[in-house]
Scaffold this motif. Structure first.
Motif, mmCIF file in Angstrom:
data_model
loop_
_atom_site.group_PDB
_atom_site.id
_atom_site.type_symbol
_atom_site.label_atom_id
_atom_site.label_comp_id
_atom_site.label_asym_id
_atom_site.label_seq_id
_atom_site.Cartn_x
_atom_site.Cartn_y
_atom_site.Cartn_z
ATOM 1 N N MET A 1 4.274 4.500 -3.916
ATOM 2 C CA MET A 1 4.264 5.510 -2.861
ATOM 3 C C MET A 1 5.586 5.493 -2.116
ATOM 4 O O MET A 1 6.208 4.434 -1.962
ATOM 5 C CB MET A 1 3.108 5.207 -1.898
ATOM 6 N N ALA A 2 6.004 6.665 -1.655
ATOM 7 C CA ALA A 2 7.147 6.795 -0.753
ATOM 8 C C ALA A 2 6.665 7.548 0.477
ATOM 9 O O ALA A 2 5.737 8.362 0.398
ATOM 10 C CB ALA A 2 8.290 7.555 -1.422
ATOM 11 N N THR A 3 7.282 7.251 1.623
ATOM 12 C CA THR A 3 6.960 7.973 2.854
ATOM 13 C C THR A 3 8.251 8.531 3.445
ATOM 14 O O THR A 3 9.345 8.271 2.932
ATOM 15 C CB THR A 3 6.284 7.061 3.901
ATOM 16 N N SER A 4 8.104 9.237 4.536
ATOM 17 C CA SER A 4 9.281 9.774 5.220
ATOM 18 C C SER A 4 10.172 8.660 5.759
ATOM 19 O O SER A 4 11.325 8.915 6.104
ATOM 20 C CB SER A 4 8.847 10.713 6.352
ATOM 21 N N ASN A 5 9.669 7.418 5.777
ATOM 22 C CA ASN A 5 10.456 6.275 6.246
ATOM 23 C C ASN A 5 10.815 5.272 5.158
ATOM 24 O O ASN A 5 11.619 4.371 5.400
ATOM 25 C CB ASN A 5 9.683 5.494 7.328
ATOM 26 N N THR A 6 10.194 5.377 3.978
ATOM 27 C CA THR A 6 10.311 4.327 2.963
ATOM 28 C C THR A 6 10.487 4.939 1.577
ATOM 29 O O THR A 6 9.771 5.865 1.223
ATOM 30 C CB THR A 6 9.036 3.453 2.963
ATOM 31 N N GLU A 7 11.406 4.380 0.810
ATOM 32 C CA GLU A 7 11.599 4.836 -0.568
ATOM 33 C C GLU A 7 10.409 4.436 -1.435
ATOM 34 O O GLU A 7 9.583 3.612 -1.033
ATOM 35 C CB GLU A 7 12.888 4.233 -1.135
ATOM 36 N N LEU A 8 10.347 4.976 -2.631
ATOM 37 C CA LEU A 8 9.260 4.685 -3.563
ATOM 38 C C LEU A 8 9.140 3.173 -3.758
ATOM 39 O O LEU A 8 10.116 2.493 -4.075
ATOM 40 C CB LEU A 8 9.517 5.388 -4.902
ATOM 41 N N HIS A 9 7.915 2.682 -3.550
ATOM 42 C CA HIS A 9 7.666 1.240 -3.579
ATOM 43 C C HIS A 9 6.259 1.002 -4.108
ATOM 44 O O HIS A 9 5.343 1.784 -3.829
ATOM 45 C CB HIS A 9 7.788 0.682 -2.151
ATOM 46 N N GLN A 10 6.073 -0.085 -4.843
ATOM 47 C CA GLN A 10 4.724 -0.424 -5.315
ATOM 48 C C GLN A 10 3.799 -0.605 -4.121
ATOM 49 O O GLN A 10 4.125 -1.318 -3.170
ATOM 50 C CB GLN A 10 4.758 -1.692 -6.148
ATOM 51 N N HIS A 11 2.628 0.064 -4.187
ATOM 52 C CA HIS A 11 1.686 0.027 -3.074
ATOM 53 C C HIS A 11 0.363 -0.645 -3.456
ATOM 54 O O HIS A 11 -0.146 -1.465 -2.714
ATOM 55 C CB HIS A 11 1.438 1.451 -2.562
ATOM 56 N N LEU A 12 -0.199 -0.288 -4.609
ATOM 57 C CA LEU A 12 -1.500 -0.816 -5.034
ATOM 58 C C LEU A 12 -1.449 -1.306 -6.464
ATOM 59 O O LEU A 12 -0.816 -0.662 -7.308
ATOM 60 C CB LEU A 12 -2.580 0.263 -4.916
ATOM 61 N N VAL A 13 -2.128 -2.427 -6.728
ATOM 62 C CA VAL A 13 -2.314 -2.932 -8.082
ATOM 63 C C VAL A 13 -3.785 -3.305 -8.196
ATOM 64 O O VAL A 13 -4.278 -4.105 -7.406
ATOM 65 C CB VAL A 13 -1.419 -4.160 -8.374
ATOM 66 N N VAL A 14 -4.464 -2.684 -9.159
ATOM 67 C CA VAL A 14 -5.910 -2.867 -9.271
ATOM 68 C C VAL A 14 -6.296 -3.135 -10.722
ATOM 69 O O VAL A 14 -5.756 -2.517 -11.638
ATOM 70 C CB VAL A 14 -6.684 -1.627 -8.767
ATOM 71 N N GLU A 15 -7.236 -4.052 -10.901
ATOM 72 C CA GLU A 15 -7.847 -4.304 -12.189
ATOM 73 C C GLU A 15 -9.343 -3.961 -12.066
ATOM 74 O O GLU A 15 -9.968 -4.335 -11.071
ATOM 75 C CB GLU A 15 -7.697 -5.770 -12.597
ATOM 76 N N TYR A 16 -9.861 -3.232 -13.053
ATOM 77 C CA TYR A 16 -11.258 -2.794 -13.019
ATOM 78 C C TYR A 16 -11.996 -3.229 -14.271
ATOM 79 O O TYR A 16 -11.394 -3.385 -15.339
ATOM 80 C CB TYR A 16 -11.345 -1.255 -13.015
ATOM 81 N N GLU A 17 -13.321 -3.333 -14.115
ATOM 82 C CA GLU A 17 -14.210 -3.469 -15.250
ATOM 83 C C GLU A 17 -15.203 -2.319 -15.189
ATOM 84 O O GLU A 17 -15.517 -1.819 -14.105
ATOM 85 C CB GLU A 17 -14.934 -4.814 -15.245
ATOM 86 N N LYS A 18 -15.670 -1.897 -16.342
ATOM 87 C CA LYS A 18 -16.614 -0.779 -16.390
ATOM 88 C C LYS A 18 -18.005 -1.265 -16.034
ATOM 89 O O LYS A 18 -18.433 -2.317 -16.463
ATOM 90 C CB LYS A 18 -16.609 -0.149 -17.784
#
Length: 163
Positions: A145-162
């Motif tokens: 994600m990037a915001t009006s104050n921050t350049e593109l940066h990793q925000h979320l990392v998720v692992e899922y199971e069905k």
């Protein structure tokens, strides 16, 4: 209830269909403290050339709701081109486009809108990757994600199971 129907166009993204529960979900961003959360997500087919999408997150201890997203993942029939239209409960809407190749889906925002009284800073860019590992049956999502104050940066990392 009648059996689920699948439009032939969704075959390249059919691996996403179903209910998913996070086994590990972490968030980070330069302007906030790192955090963890729980998430349940669903991609559903109604027989159209798209999948319905919904995601709900909650606090891992207090179990109170944190974030809700809903939308549609549409594929251009006969191609690997996809569009992900997402509405967020904090006043953001995004259109992300990209491609699906095998069990990998990569998206980048092409349009972002927000309500006039949404909280600042404004989100200006989103990029997501979905990777399904058939060997361990895990789905991995990374959101930048990037915001009006921050350049593109990793925000979320998720692992899922069905489920």
């Amino acid at each position: 209830m009648p059996p689920v129907q699948f439009h032939p166009a969704v075959e390249p993204i059919r691996w996403l269909v179903g209910k998913w529960k996070s086994t590990k979900a972490v968030g980070d961003f330069p302007t906030i403290k790192p955090f963890t959360y729980n998430e349940e997500m669903e991609f559903e087919s109604l027989g159209q050339p798209l999948l319905n999408y919904q995601s709900k997150t909650c606090h891992p201890v207090a179990n109170n709701p944190m974030h809700l997203e809903s939308g549609f993942l549409r594929i251009n029939p006969g191609t690997s081109n996809v569009a992900f239209m997402v509405s967020h409960n904090f006043g953001l809407v995004s259109l992300e486009e990209g491609t699906v190749v095998d069990n990998n889906l990569n998206l980048k925002s092409t349009h972002i809108g927000r309500m006039s009284f949404a909280k600042d800073p404004a989100v200006t860019e989103i990029a997501r990757s979905f990777v399904y590992s058939p060997n361990d049956k895990k789905l991995h999502i990374t959101v930048l994600m990037a915001t009006s104050n921050t350049e593109l940066h990793q925000h979320l990392v998720v692992e899922y199971e069905k489920l």
